[in-house]
Design an enzyme around this catalytic site. Structure first.
Site, mmCIF file in Angstrom:
data_model
loop_
_atom_site.group_PDB
_atom_site.id
_atom_site.type_symbol
_atom_site.label_atom_id
_atom_site.label_comp_id
_atom_site.label_asym_id
_atom_site.label_seq_id
_atom_site.Cartn_x
_atom_site.Cartn_y
_atom_site.Cartn_z
ATOM 1 N N SER A 107 41.535 35.316 34.307
ATOM 2 C CA SER A 107 41.401 34.731 33.203
ATOM 3 C C SER A 107 40.097 34.507 32.746
ATOM 4 C CB SER A 107 41.970 33.346 33.481
ATOM 5 O OG SER A 107 43.317 33.319 34.124
ATOM 6 N N SER A 121 42.463 41.494 37.124
ATOM 7 C CA SER A 121 42.353 40.400 37.819
ATOM 8 C C SER A 121 42.618 41.192 39.142
ATOM 9 C CB SER A 121 43.699 39.764 37.640
ATOM 10 O OG SER A 121 44.058 38.827 38.615
ATOM 11 N N HIS A 162 47.700 41.225 42.555
ATOM 12 C CA HIS A 162 47.649 42.595 41.800
ATOM 13 C C HIS A 162 47.258 43.723 42.460
ATOM 14 C CE1 HIS A 162 47.425 40.036 38.070
ATOM 15 N NE2 HIS A 162 47.246 39.018 38.837
ATOM 16 N N ASN A 220 29.406 30.450 33.254
ATOM 17 C CA ASN A 220 29.122 31.007 34.443
ATOM 18 C C ASN A 220 30.246 31.481 35.076
ATOM 19 O OD1 ASN A 220 28.442 31.898 37.059
ATOM 20 N ND2 ASN A 220 27.339 30.091 37.702
HETATM 21 C C1 PLP Z 1 48.796 39.825 32.289
HETATM 22 C C2 PLP Z 1 47.818 38.953 32.893
HETATM 23 N N1 PLP Z 1 46.528 38.555 32.677
HETATM 24 C C3 PLP Z 1 45.956 37.489 33.170
HETATM 25 C C4 PLP Z 1 45.994 36.968 34.180
HETATM 26 C C5 PLP Z 1 44.954 35.965 34.900
HETATM 27 O O1 PLP Z 1 44.518 36.584 36.109
HETATM 28 P P1 PLP Z 1 43.817 35.424 37.325
HETATM 29 O O2 PLP Z 1 44.986 34.812 37.825
HETATM 30 O O3 PLP Z 1 43.056 36.079 38.102
HETATM 31 O O4 PLP Z 1 43.209 34.484 36.444
HETATM 32 C C6 PLP Z 1 46.982 37.470 35.135
HETATM 33 C C7 PLP Z 1 47.499 36.709 36.177
HETATM 34 O O5 PLP Z 1 48.504 37.370 37.150
HETATM 35 C C8 PLP Z 1 48.103 38.553 34.298
HETATM 36 O O6 PLP Z 1 49.276 38.628 35.003
#
Ligand code: PLP
Length: 440
Positions: free
Chosen positions: A82, A214, A219, A287
């Protein structure tokens, strides 16, 4: 005591306490999970004993290792996918980009069948998302809707490769080039996939201007929480690093003081000449850095990534062939990969056909009761969530055409795992249970 002795003990501990349990019928079959061994534990302990804590040698090694894997010059590790998405959009607002920069009220084309933090950064950075429908069974943007979504305010296209399946990169890239707009690939679910573009096989996430990853445990590889932003454009890289590191102008890393040799002789804004470069801010940043402990796990996982990618492909193929053969395909739309690609799948998605006596929720209920984890395609339709209640169509966002297929996915689709920890026994059980749930 020597570090090597401790690491030997960690290996023994890993063998005793972290060995994967053999699957017994009735055990939960998860949609995803960490796959690791003594390597990750040793790397983590190595970093803990060093106690550098903030981004250090492991982060450097991880960033250059991922850059090599992807075939790009610039990778910035961050604390989540994110955050990576937020940085990707924030970077487009940088004054370094001149007239091409994203300004308040500019538009970014995306989809509503999305993970929320692909869409959120667009609004958080003051831009307007423009939603286009998707197709089944690609679960990606319907490229036929691109032209009608375009306006003179369009500055970028920001799309995820849905559950690892690459979107139609050729058409999207051609559209972006023709109109001089940026392309950001949310590669969080797709790391390791490849697409043929202009006769060259390229990794997903490296086709557009910026790609994001991610490293949350679900993942393709993990470091617990973590992510990365990558690009081949030095200006975008500069903006990404600045936004990541408090918005600062200086590129010295932790512990460095005067890399450029001009720490006390520059002129910035209306600051007094020679104001300490370490404390000059060219962006209003964040940050979003990682710790070296996370990176240490990432370094060990990165070495296993090619095997993980192959396993995910094998598992997707096995499930697809099994469900085709079992007769389930009569009642389920099975996923199809985008042509001229070799995806690295995040999950195996299906849409319940009207011919099925059971609806999606009933099917999912039965599958879950048989200990098989399922997931929806994230938000289904993000516009239908409470977070959109305060937003107004036409002011805060636009919808180009209808979102009929997006809604169908929200009602009728679900997915199961393909992660490397699955075994043939588990997948046979998945095929049996899913087939029974849709055919009985
Ligand atoms: C397509 C996609 N984008 C962004 C994210 C966000 O990743 P994170 O959980 O590391 O913030 C995810 C999380 O599964 C995702 O599937």
């Amino acid at each position: 005591m020597e570090k090597e002795q401790i690491l030997e003990m960690v290996k023994e501990y890993a063998a005793e306490h972290h060995r994967q349990k053999e699957y017994q019928k009735g055990d939960p079959i998860r949609y995803a999970g960490r796959v690791y061994d003594e390597d990750e534990l040793c790397s983590l302990v190595d970093s803990a004993l060093e106690f550098w804590l903030t981004a250090g040698r492991f982060t450097k090694e991880f960033e250059s290792g991922l850059a090599e894997y992807l075939g790009v010059p610039y990778v910035s590790a961050v604390n989540s996918g994110s955050s990576a998405n937020l940085l990707a959009v924030a970077a487009l607002t940088s004054p370094l980009l001149g007239e091409r920069r994203l300004k308040k009220g500019d538009e970014i084309i995306t989809v509503a069948a999305a993970f929320p933090t692909t869409v959120a950064p667009i609004l958080q950075c003051g831009a307007v998302p423009v939603f286009v429908d998707v197709t089944i069974p690609s679960y990606n943007i319907d490229v036929a809707g691109l032209e009608s979504a375009l306006s003179e305010k369009t500055k970028a296209v920001f799309l995820a490769h849905s559950l690892g399946n690459p979107f139609d990169v050729r058409t999207v890239l051609r559209f972006c080039r023709e109109h001089g707009i940026w392309l950001i690939e949310d590669n969080c679910d797709a790391l390791g996939g490849v697409c043929e573009i202009d006769g060259v096989m390229k990794k997903t996430g490296t086709i557009g201007d910026i790609g994001t990853s991610s490293f949350y445990p679900a993942h393709q590889m993990t470091m617990g929480e973590g992510g990365a932003v990558y690009t081949s454009d030095p200006l975008l890289h500069k903006a990404i690093r600045s936004f990541r590191d408090w918005g600062r102008e200086c590129v010295c890393t932790g512990g460095q003081d005067n890399l450029c040799g001009h720490r006390f002789d520059g002129q910035f804004g209306t600051l007094p000449k020679g104001y300490d470069h370490k404390y000059v801010y060219s962006h209003l940043g964040y940050n979003l850095k990682i710790t070296d402990l996370q990176a240490a796990i990432g370094c060990a996982q990165l070495r296993k990534l090619p095997t993980f990618v192959e396993k995910r492909r094998e598992h997707w193929d096995y499930l697809r062939a099994g469900l085709e053969k079992s007769g389930a395909a009569k009642f389920l739309i099975l996923p199809e990969k985008q042509k001229d690609t070799d995806p690295c799948w995040f999950g195996f998605i299906m849409t319940v056909k009207p011919e099925c006596k059971r609806g999606r929720n009933e099917v999912v209920d039965l599958v879950e009761k048989n200990h098989i984890q399922t997931r929806n395609l994230f938000a289904g339709n993000i516009l239908r969530h409470p977070c959109f209640e305060m937003l107004a169509e036409g002011r805060d966002y636009r919808v180009a055409g209808s979102l009929e297929v997006t809604d169908r996915i929200m009602y009728d689709s679900f997915w199961v795992g393909v992660y490397p920890g699955l075994t043939k026994e588990m997948m046979d059980e998945m095929i049996r249970v899913i087939t029974e749930a849709v055919t009985a």
